[in-house]
Design a protein around this motif. Structure first.
Motif, mmCIF file in Angstrom:
data_model
loop_
_atom_site.group_PDB
_atom_site.id
_atom_site.type_symbol
_atom_site.label_atom_id
_atom_site.label_comp_id
_atom_site.label_asym_id
_atom_site.label_seq_id
_atom_site.Cartn_x
_atom_site.Cartn_y
_atom_site.Cartn_z
ATOM 1 N N TRP A 205 -0.296 4.123 -6.502
ATOM 2 C CA TRP A 205 1.099 4.579 -6.491
ATOM 3 C C TRP A 205 1.335 5.587 -7.622
ATOM 4 C CZ3 TRP A 205 5.243 3.712 -3.260
ATOM 5 C CH2 TRP A 205 6.487 4.101 -3.730
ATOM 6 N N ILE A 206 0.905 5.230 -8.828
ATOM 7 C CA ILE A 206 1.114 6.096 -9.996
ATOM 8 C C ILE A 206 0.430 7.451 -9.810
ATOM 9 C CG2 ILE A 206 0.527 6.374 -12.457
ATOM 10 C CD1 ILE A 206 0.875 3.259 -12.662
ATOM 11 N N LEU A 207 -0.778 7.441 -9.233
ATOM 12 C CA LEU A 207 -1.553 8.673 -9.082
ATOM 13 C C LEU A 207 -1.212 9.446 -7.805
ATOM 14 C CD1 LEU A 207 -5.035 7.464 -10.396
ATOM 15 C CD2 LEU A 207 -3.288 8.807 -11.603
ATOM 16 N N TYR A 208 -0.222 8.973 -7.068
ATOM 17 C CA TYR A 208 0.217 9.627 -5.835
ATOM 18 C C TYR A 208 -0.896 9.696 -4.782
ATOM 19 C CZ TYR A 208 4.670 10.892 -7.896
ATOM 20 O OH TYR A 208 5.913 10.844 -8.462
ATOM 21 N N TRP A 209 -1.743 8.663 -4.747
ATOM 22 C CA TRP A 209 -2.757 8.581 -3.700
ATOM 23 C C TRP A 209 -2.123 8.114 -2.395
ATOM 24 C CZ3 TRP A 209 -7.060 5.611 -6.812
ATOM 25 C CH2 TRP A 209 -7.590 6.462 -7.772
ATOM 26 N N MET A 210 -0.873 7.703 -2.488
ATOM 27 C CA MET A 210 -0.121 7.291 -1.301
ATOM 28 C C MET A 210 1.239 7.964 -1.355
ATOM 29 S SD MET A 210 1.250 3.449 -2.259
ATOM 30 C CE MET A 210 -0.247 2.743 -2.918
ATOM 31 N N GLU A 211 1.823 8.116 -0.183
ATOM 32 C CA GLU A 211 3.183 8.636 -0.117
ATOM 33 C C GLU A 211 4.128 7.618 -0.750
ATOM 34 O OE1 GLU A 211 6.353 9.022 3.421
ATOM 35 O OE2 GLU A 211 4.426 10.017 3.811
ATOM 36 N N HIS A 212 5.071 8.090 -1.525
ATOM 37 C CA HIS A 212 6.007 7.199 -2.208
ATOM 38 C C HIS A 212 7.146 6.794 -1.278
ATOM 39 C CE1 HIS A 212 4.899 7.802 -6.712
ATOM 40 N NE2 HIS A 212 3.859 7.511 -5.974
ATOM 41 N N SER A 213 6.801 5.918 -0.349
ATOM 42 C CA SER A 213 7.774 5.352 0.589
ATOM 43 C C SER A 213 7.215 4.008 1.047
ATOM 44 C CB SER A 213 7.966 6.270 1.801
ATOM 45 O OG SER A 213 6.782 6.316 2.578
ATOM 46 N N ILE A 214 8.044 3.228 1.688
ATOM 47 C CA ILE A 214 7.564 1.942 2.212
ATOM 48 C C ILE A 214 6.458 2.178 3.236
ATOM 49 C CG2 ILE A 214 8.208 -0.095 3.565
ATOM 50 C CD1 ILE A 214 10.964 0.044 2.182
ATOM 51 N N GLY A 215 6.660 3.163 4.113
ATOM 52 C CA GLY A 215 5.649 3.493 5.109
ATOM 53 C C GLY A 215 4.339 3.941 4.477
ATOM 54 N N GLY A 216 4.449 4.781 3.432
ATOM 55 C CA GLY A 216 3.254 5.245 2.722
ATOM 56 C C GLY A 216 2.519 4.101 2.061
ATOM 57 N N PHE A 217 3.291 3.204 1.439
ATOM 58 C CA PHE A 217 2.689 2.035 0.796
ATOM 59 C C PHE A 217 1.988 1.152 1.826
ATOM 60 C CE2 PHE A 217 2.751 -2.394 -0.536
ATOM 61 C CZ PHE A 217 2.155 -2.318 -1.788
ATOM 62 N N LEU A 218 2.685 0.854 2.923
ATOM 63 C CA LEU A 218 2.098 -0.013 3.955
ATOM 64 C C LEU A 218 0.872 0.633 4.594
ATOM 65 C CD1 LEU A 218 5.316 -1.453 5.640
ATOM 66 C CD2 LEU A 218 3.749 -2.617 4.053
ATOM 67 N N SER A 219 0.935 1.924 4.819
ATOM 68 C CA SER A 219 -0.210 2.637 5.388
ATOM 69 C C SER A 219 -1.406 2.563 4.445
ATOM 70 C CB SER A 219 0.186 4.093 5.644
ATOM 71 O OG SER A 219 -0.909 4.838 6.079
ATOM 72 N N TYR A 220 -1.184 2.825 3.163
ATOM 73 C CA TYR A 220 -2.260 2.766 2.177
ATOM 74 C C TYR A 220 -2.819 1.344 2.082
ATOM 75 C CZ TYR A 220 -4.922 3.811 -2.026
ATOM 76 O OH TYR A 220 -5.945 3.988 -2.921
ATOM 77 N N PHE A 221 -1.928 0.363 2.072
ATOM 78 C CA PHE A 221 -2.361 -1.031 1.997
ATOM 79 C C PHE A 221 -3.220 -1.403 3.206
ATOM 80 C CE2 PHE A 221 -1.842 -5.575 2.895
ATOM 81 C CZ PHE A 221 -2.372 -6.102 1.722
ATOM 82 N N MET A 222 -2.829 -0.952 4.389
ATOM 83 C CA MET A 222 -3.606 -1.273 5.590
ATOM 84 C C MET A 222 -4.986 -0.626 5.540
ATOM 85 S SD MET A 222 -1.766 -3.451 7.028
ATOM 86 C CE MET A 222 -2.731 -3.715 8.496
ATOM 87 N N ILE A 223 -5.067 0.591 5.053
ATOM 88 C CA ILE A 223 -6.366 1.252 4.892
ATOM 89 C C ILE A 223 -7.207 0.484 3.873
ATOM 90 C CG2 ILE A 223 -7.516 3.347 4.046
ATOM 91 C CD1 ILE A 223 -5.051 4.902 5.237
ATOM 92 N N PHE A 224 -6.588 0.107 2.761
ATOM 93 C CA PHE A 224 -7.276 -0.672 1.729
ATOM 94 C C PHE A 224 -7.782 -1.996 2.302
ATOM 95 C CE2 PHE A 224 -6.909 -3.832 -1.795
ATOM 96 C CZ PHE A 224 -7.933 -3.355 -2.589
ATOM 97 N N LEU A 225 -6.935 -2.677 3.063
ATOM 98 C CA LEU A 225 -7.312 -3.944 3.686
ATOM 99 C C LEU A 225 -8.472 -3.748 4.663
ATOM 100 C CD1 LEU A 225 -6.786 -6.969 4.216
ATOM 101 C CD2 LEU A 225 -5.061 -6.274 5.894
#
Length: 160
Positions: free
Chosen positions: A102-122
């Motif tokens: 989140w801090i490094l902007y590797w994901m979009e700063h939105s709920i959708g961006g967070f969830l998308s990044y989390f799903m990829i991570f998972l």
């Protein structure tokens, strides 16, 4: 155990920086049209200039590597089940990974961006876990086969 955590954390710090830079090189090759892009433009903007952004990214990539390295000792706690090890390891590395991303902007700063990044991570976590599990299972199978063969050889030797 503490010594292992410290050593793995230190080695993980260096590994994290190395992997971070390799990712920037790969991402630049794929997306930057022949230019090197050391970090995302949003991070450069927030940090005021490119060097500050790169320093922060290097430090946090190192911290990420240190966290993964230190947490790896969880897999050696034999009194814990594989489910417990996996759950605790996943929780800890998620607590480390997601704020850094989140801090490094590797994901979009939105709920959708967070969830998308989390799903990829998972997905990546699960894929690596399954591969490691299958490798471990194959190693155990080979060990069991060798033990079975040794018992057979021993029993043949006793029957002579």
């Amino acid at each position: 155990m503490k010594k292992k955590i410290i050593i793995r954390g230190a080695l993980g710090f260096l590994t994290g920086i190395t992997i971070g830079y390799l990712i920037t090189i790969i991402m630049s090759l794929v997306f930057a049209n022949g230019y090197y892009s050391p970090c995302v433009p949003e991070l450069i903007s927030i940090m005021g200039n490119e060097i500050n952004a790169v320093i922060l990214q290097a430090l946090l990539s190192g911290l990420l590597g240190a966290g993964f390295g230190a947490c790896s000792v969880i897999w050696e706690i034999e009194r814990w089940s594989i489910v417990m090890q996996t759950g605790i390891y996943f929780t800890l590395v998620s607590i480390i990974m997601l704020p850094i991303a989140w801090i490094l902007y590797w994901m979009e700063h939105s709920i959708g961006g967070f969830l998308s990044y989390f799903m990829i991570f998972l997905f990546i976590f699960a894929l690596i876990w399954v591969i490691q599990f299958l490798i471990g299972k194959q190693i155990v199978r080979k060990m069991n086969d060798n033990l079975h063969k040794a018992r057979e050889d021993k029993s043949k030797g006793n029957n002579l």
